[in-house]
Write a protein that holds these residues in place. Structure first.
Motif, PDB file in Angstrom:
ATOM      1  N   GLN A  34       0.893 -14.778   4.241  1.00 56.18           N
ATOM      2  CA  GLN A  34       1.191 -13.397   3.894  1.00 56.18           C
ATOM      3  C   GLN A  34       2.670 -13.056   4.093  1.00 56.18           C
ATOM      4  O   GLN A  34       3.056 -11.887   4.122  1.00 56.18           O
ATOM      5  CB  GLN A  34       0.319 -12.452   4.726  1.00 56.18           C
ATOM      6  N   ARG A  80       0.033  -5.298   0.612  1.00 56.18           N
ATOM      7  CA  ARG A  80       0.754  -5.832  -0.546  1.00 56.18           C
ATOM      8  C   ARG A  80       1.094  -4.682  -1.483  1.00 56.18           C
ATOM      9  O   ARG A  80       0.199  -4.166  -2.152  1.00 56.18           O
ATOM     10  CB  ARG A  80      -0.114  -6.836  -1.306  1.00 56.18           C
ATOM     11  N   ARG A  81       2.241  -4.265  -1.524  1.00 60.33           N
ATOM     12  CA  ARG A  81       3.406  -4.400  -0.693  1.00 60.33           C
ATOM     13  C   ARG A  81       3.188  -3.693   0.649  1.00 60.33           C
ATOM     14  O   ARG A  81       2.453  -2.716   0.693  1.00 60.33           O
ATOM     15  CB  ARG A  81       4.565  -3.779  -1.487  1.00 60.33           C
ATOM     16  N   ARG A  83       1.506  -0.531  -4.413  1.00 63.34           N
ATOM     17  CA  ARG A  83       0.610  -1.694  -4.391  1.00 63.34           C
ATOM     18  C   ARG A  83       0.454  -2.276  -5.795  1.00 63.34           C
ATOM     19  O   ARG A  83       0.479  -3.495  -5.974  1.00 63.34           O
ATOM     20  CB  ARG A  83      -0.759  -1.296  -3.840  1.00 63.34           C
ATOM     21  N   ARG A 119       3.029 -10.425  -5.636  1.00 65.40           N
ATOM     22  CA  ARG A 119       4.069 -10.633  -4.639  1.00 65.40           C
ATOM     23  C   ARG A 119       3.781 -11.828  -3.743  1.00 65.40           C
ATOM     24  O   ARG A 119       4.674 -12.526  -3.293  1.00 65.40           O
ATOM     25  CB  ARG A 119       4.213  -9.364  -3.799  1.00 65.40           C
ATOM     26  N   LEU A 120       2.510 -12.071  -3.420  1.00 61.67           N
ATOM     27  CA  LEU A 120       2.114 -13.146  -2.525  1.00 61.67           C
ATOM     28  C   LEU A 120       1.015 -13.987  -3.156  1.00 61.67           C
ATOM     29  O   LEU A 120       0.348 -13.537  -4.088  1.00 61.67           O
ATOM     30  CB  LEU A 120       1.627 -12.561  -1.190  1.00 61.67           C
TER      31      LEU A 120
END
Length: 293
Positions: free
Chosen positions: A187, A114-115, A42, A48-49
């Motif tokens: 997402q 996330r992830r 994480r 990541r997003l």
């Protein structure tokens, strides 16, 4: 004779208790180590997003009608985005591919969005006094299944990338109605229309790309998630047996402002028909939301 028999049985009982206690401690340390790995994944995916912390109903524009209906049914405008979930579950699992060999289990699960990843830590009551510890996980693109009797003796072990990781990632996506904001377009999920009661969801994590079929009822709730092919087991030749996989979700209740299915089941679809192998009832849910929520 009876005295010696009694002493032997007592020694066996005490030895079994000691073996189980030490094995449980060893197992707990293994789970803690893997949980730390999950958490580190994480930390490595913080950017990541997009970091929008709440659900904006405007992101539903252009989605297939049943998908729009689902999000409107289970989420409210401004619902905080789920970053992590903790799930406690009881249920039964069938240990036989063909016969009925159902055993009770209890489990705790940690999920990160996330992830994407999860760690399912379960205890299966194999026989009176005999328990199997099971870990099922998807962490940083790797899948894993480990089962140990008393936490000591390995009876199942599969781990790595490829179909094992793909199958575990499928589980994460199929269980997303338990953490429904993970299914939003923001997402990373792409939705494609099929008909008035179903749609396909596609998602990518690293080198793994999945597309699953979601079906919806007239109230807009997800009733099932289907994959055309998932690795079921390893055959005698060492190859993974690929079968259609089908999950059903029901008994929706309001949890933390969201409509969440409290019951789930999973099945393999064989030539002779659909065979359920897992039935679980959620007992407790906890969430961690994105900062700023």
């Amino acid at each position: 004779m009876m005295l010696w028999l009694g002493l032997a049985l007592t020694a066996l009982f005490v030895g079994t208790l000691a073996l189980s206690a030490i094995g449980a401690a060893r197992w707990a340390e293994l789970v803690r180590a893997h949980t730390r790995t999950l958490e580190s994944a994480r930390l490595g995916a913080r950017n990541r997003l997009p970091l929008a912390a709440r659900f904006d109903v405007r992101e539903l524009d252009g989605l297939p009608p049943p998908v729009q209906g689902y999000f409107r049914a289970v989420l409210s405008e401004g619902q905080p985005i789920i970053a992590a979930a903790r799930i406690a579950m009881d249920g039964h699992i069938n240990l036989s591919a063909r016969a009925e060999h159902w055993k009770a289990f209890s489990s705790r699960q940690q999920v990160l969005t996330r992830r994407p990843g999860f760690l399912w830590d379960a205890e299966v009551k194999l026989f009176p006094g005999v328990r199997v510890h099971v870990e099922d996980s998807y962490i940083a693109g790797h899948g894993s299944l480990i089962a140990k009797v008393f936490g000591w003796f390995t009876v199942a072990r599969a781990k790595g990338t490829g179909e094992i990781a793909r199958g575990e990632f499928m589980r994460y996506v199929a269980e997303a109605p338990w953490y429904p904001t993970a299914l939003l377009p923001s997402q990373g999920v792409r939705w494609e229309a099929v008909d008035d009661a179903s749609a396909k969801a596609s998602i990518v994590d690293g080198s793994i790309s999945l597309t699953l079929l979601f079906r919806f009822d007239t109230a807009g709730l997800i009733t099932s998630v289907h994959a055309e092919s998932r690795g079921a087991s390893v055959g005698k030749d060492g190859r993974m047996l690929m079968l259609p996989w089908d999950c059903r979700l029901s008994d929706y209740h309001l949890q933390h402002g969201m409509q969440i299915p409290m019951r789930g089941e999973a099945a393999w679809v064989r030539a002779e028909g659909r065979k359920v192998y897992f039935v679980g009832q959620l007992q407790k849910l906890g969430y961690e939301f994105l900062s700023g929520s």
